[in-house]
Design an enzyme around this catalytic site. Structure first.
Site, mmCIF file in Angstrom:
data_model
loop_
_atom_site.group_PDB
_atom_site.id
_atom_site.type_symbol
_atom_site.label_atom_id
_atom_site.label_comp_id
_atom_site.label_asym_id
_atom_site.label_seq_id
_atom_site.Cartn_x
_atom_site.Cartn_y
_atom_site.Cartn_z
ATOM 1 N N HIS A 374 13.649 33.126 13.094
ATOM 2 C CA HIS A 374 12.636 33.687 13.342
ATOM 3 C C HIS A 374 11.538 32.931 12.398
ATOM 4 O O HIS A 374 9.792 32.627 12.719
ATOM 5 C CB HIS A 374 12.112 35.082 13.563
ATOM 6 C CG HIS A 374 11.444 35.575 14.330
ATOM 7 N ND1 HIS A 374 10.680 34.834 15.097
ATOM 8 C CD2 HIS A 374 10.959 36.975 14.674
ATOM 9 C CE1 HIS A 374 9.706 36.122 15.661
ATOM 10 N NE2 HIS A 374 10.369 36.896 15.411
ATOM 11 N N ASP A 378 9.503 31.537 17.032
ATOM 12 C CA ASP A 378 8.432 32.615 17.656
ATOM 13 C C ASP A 378 9.219 33.330 18.601
ATOM 14 O O ASP A 378 10.221 33.380 20.101
ATOM 15 C CB ASP A 378 6.965 32.806 17.999
ATOM 16 C CG ASP A 378 6.630 32.488 16.873
ATOM 17 O OD1 ASP A 378 6.375 32.355 16.181
ATOM 18 O OD2 ASP A 378 5.080 31.050 16.785
#
Length: 403
Positions: A374, A378
């Site tokens: 992450h 995204d």
């Protein structure tokens, strides 16, 4: 005449190995290039052949020993009736060093200042921990104040929690086996992945009807022409390559404060072996045909199970596919293979009731899982990637049309 058997070059960045198994014992006859022993490195198993024909001599490195590159393993005496080479003479033990006298303790007849003794008692400070600045090492009140204000020494790093005690009758039924170097490396890399990456997993499901129908229709013709079985992995590899072009951050990695985008796809295909999980890499999978991919997967999978993969064949991957479905897994969260930023988990195909155009129908469904870093991927990019894989598999014609 005796010939030395030494550790061969183990591969890039590999400097040591563990002696796993000796196939020959002193006195056994050996032929040229006959396997003498097996070495385990972090990733692969290396077989050591005999450089000459003759009789196995003394074994220098025993099973379980850690050896470096070019370390001496054993001797082979040349000729059919050669005697085993004598063990190298042990070096004379060096004379024990004369122990240095212990430093004399400070003078015990020097009294500390009364105010210093009182302050140490109030603050619970050990007098031995205070250095005196007065005459003849006398501890003054100022010395105690300095000691009280000094930061505490850092506590030693906590070691691994000791194993809980086991009842004697249970311990007698246990078996303790030392972890192989491969298993130790797997454990370290997976834990490093969890500690380093901001790992998150997103899920979806795919209707495998069209892929299964296409495979059934063409598998015999495909195998006859290309000499390889048409499996599901080539479809998933093609679908992932297609999706990685649209979401390039899933095919990237972090290097310090930079993001390195890969304009190619080196696809890692996780494979279970008797000694543990390995990930052979299919290079430039984005430029390969279905047949090329299937041949590469079959060839590398066989060599992985036989322990014949080289270090170079397991390095440089940019994305990984892991198929837990072959073991019956219905859903799981795969762990990233660092420094990669994405890994796709395939699972078991299972018939389930689905609503199709307002009607309930039985369809072969598979859950898909994408674990991603992450820090650079995204949620939108991860979901988009998984949807593109799903779309390509549910309508394989999209791969031909580049849609």
């Amino acid at each position: 005449m005796s010939t030395e058997v030494r550790v061969p070059t183990l591969g890039e960045s590999v400097t040591e190995a563990t002696v796993a198994t000796w196939f020959k014992q002193p006195g056994d006859a050996v032929a040229v290039d006959e396997m003498l022993c097996e070495l385990e490195t972090d990733k692969v198993t290396v077989e050591v052949p005999s450089p000459v024909a003759g009789v196995m001599g003394d074994i220098v490195a025993q099973e379980g020993d850690t050896v470096g590159v070019d370390a001496l393993l054993a001797y082979v005496a040349e000729g059919d009736g050669a005697a085993a080479a004598p063990a190298p003479a042990a070096e004379a033990a060096p004379a024990p060093a004369v122990e240095a006298p212990a430093p004399t303790a400070g003078r015990s007849d020097v009294e500390n200042a009364p105010s210093a003794n009182k302050l140490m008692a109030e603050k619970g400070i050990d007098p031995a921990a205070v250095s005196g600045s007065g005459r003849d090492g006398r501890v003054m009140k100022e010395d105690v104040l300095k000691a009280a204000l000094a930061p505490a020494a850092p506590a030693p790093a906590a070691s691994a929690a000791p194993r809980a005690p086991v009842p004697a009758d249970d311990a007698a039924r246990e078996e303790r086996v030392k972890m192989t170097r491969l298993r130790q490396t797997i454990a370290k890399r997976l834990k490093d992945s969890q500690n380093t990456a901001a790992m998150l997993t997103t899920y979806n499901e795919v209707d495998m009807t069209e892929v299964m129908a296409l495979r059934k229709q063409y598998k015999d013709e495909f195998e006859k022409k290309h000499g390889a079985r048409l499996g599901f992995m080539s479809f998933f590899t093609k679908a992932c390559v297609h999706a990685l072009k649209e979401v390039p951050e899933v095919n990237a990695e972090i290097d310090g404060t930079d993001i390195v985008y890969k304009n190619f796809v080196h696809m890692g295909i996780a494979a279970g072996t008797p000694t543990g999980l390995v990930v052979p890499v299919i290079r430039d999978a984005d430029s390969m045909s279905f047949a090329d991919i299937e041949k590469a997967i079959a060839e590398k999978g066989k060599r992985a199970r036989d322990g014949k993969l080289s270090m170079a064949e397991m390095q440089g991957g940019t994305f990984t596919i892991s198929n837990g479905g072959v073991y019956g897994s219905l859903m799981s969260s795969p762990i990233l293979n660092p420094p990669q930023s994405g890994i796709l988990g395939m699972h078991k195909i299972q018939d389930r009731p689905m609503v199709i155009n307002g009607e309930i129908k039985i369809r072969p469904m598979m859950y898909l899982a994408l674990s991603y870093d992450h820090r650079i991927v995204d949620g939108k990019g991860a979901v988009t990637f998984l949807v593109r894989v799903k779309d390509a598999l549910e309508d394989p014609r999209r791969l031909l049309m580049d849609l």
